[in-house]
Design an enzyme around this catalytic site. Structure first.
Site, PDB file in Angstrom:
ATOM      1  N   ARG A  59       3.316 -13.375  -6.001  1.00 53.35           N
ATOM      2  CA  ARG A  59       4.365 -13.332  -4.979  1.00 53.35           C
ATOM      3  C   ARG A  59       4.418 -14.610  -4.153  1.00 53.35           C
ATOM      4  NH1 ARG A  59       2.556  -8.087  -5.542  1.00 53.35           N
ATOM      5  NH2 ARG A  59       1.025  -8.344  -3.910  1.00 53.35           N
ATOM      6  N   GLU A  96      -8.707  -7.473  -0.902  1.00 45.87           N
ATOM      7  CA  GLU A  96      -8.726  -6.190  -0.172  1.00 45.87           C
ATOM      8  C   GLU A  96      -9.113  -5.089  -1.161  1.00 45.87           C
ATOM      9  OE1 GLU A  96      -4.945  -5.129   1.457  1.00 45.87           O
ATOM     10  OE2 GLU A  96      -5.729  -3.372   2.495  1.00 45.87           O
TER      11      GLU A  96
END
Ligand code: AMP
Length: 171
Positions: A59, A96
């Site tokens: 992204r 994460e």
């Protein structure tokens, strides 16, 4: 665009239980919102002298390439392991969720060049910290990092302490 949050879709428990995934495909689908997001990122970089935008796969490509084009700069992709065809420098880091290795072409950045990193979202900051280390390993300098979204509770700014970090939307 007054409120980017109106066009960001939250997807609970993706890709694993407990993650609130910020889906930016709904931003890309909105021509006014997408254009405004690039313009706002550009504004965050006003006054910063730089040569190259690095965008992390995947992204970061979406936000980094229009930013590079509109600002008249080069674009360098930072890719997942094994995707780049020529000689690479690489770094492994923690996400994460999970672990990843990021690579850039060894000859893509020269010593002394000034680099901006652009990505969709700042979470732990692990990805961008790894890219900063790659940039610095060739003697170039990270002069700014710009994110569309920042997840405050993950303290990415702490990981990126000492760098010029900006974001458009915080959660
Ligand atoms: P990090 O290295 O932890 O700052 O995050 C790496 C990348 O993972 C970000 O640039 C996002 O593309 C993606 N990511 C991490 N957490 C989320 C989330 N909650 N929603 C959407 N994308 C995420």
């Amino acid at each position: 665009m007054d409120n980017f949050k109106n066009i960001i879709r939250n997807v609970p428990n993706f890709p694993i239980e407990g993650i609130q995934f910020k889906d930016i495909t709904t931003v890309l689908k909105d021509p006014v919102g997408f254009k405004a997001s690039i313009k706002a990122m550009e504004e965050k970089l006003q006054g910063i002298d730089f040569d190259i935008v690095i965008g992390p796969e995947s992204r970061g490509f979406i936000f980094g390439t229009p930013l590079a084009v509109t600002m008249g700069k080069s674009f360098v992709p930072a890719r997942k392991k094994g995707k780049l065809p020529s000689e690479v420098i690489s770094k492994t880091y923690t996400l994460e969720y999970g672990e990843n290795t990021i690579e850039i072409h060894k000859d893509a950045i020269l010593a002394g060049q000034k680099i901006v990193i652009a990505d969709d979202l700042l979470a732990t900051g692990g990805t961008c910290k790894a890219i900063c280390e790659l940039v610095e390993s060739v003697g170039a300098e990270v002069v700014g990092l710009v994110f569309f979204i920042e997840l405050l509770e993950l303290n990415g700014r702490e990981t990126l302490k000492g760098y010029n970090v900006s974001s458009l939307v915080t959660y």
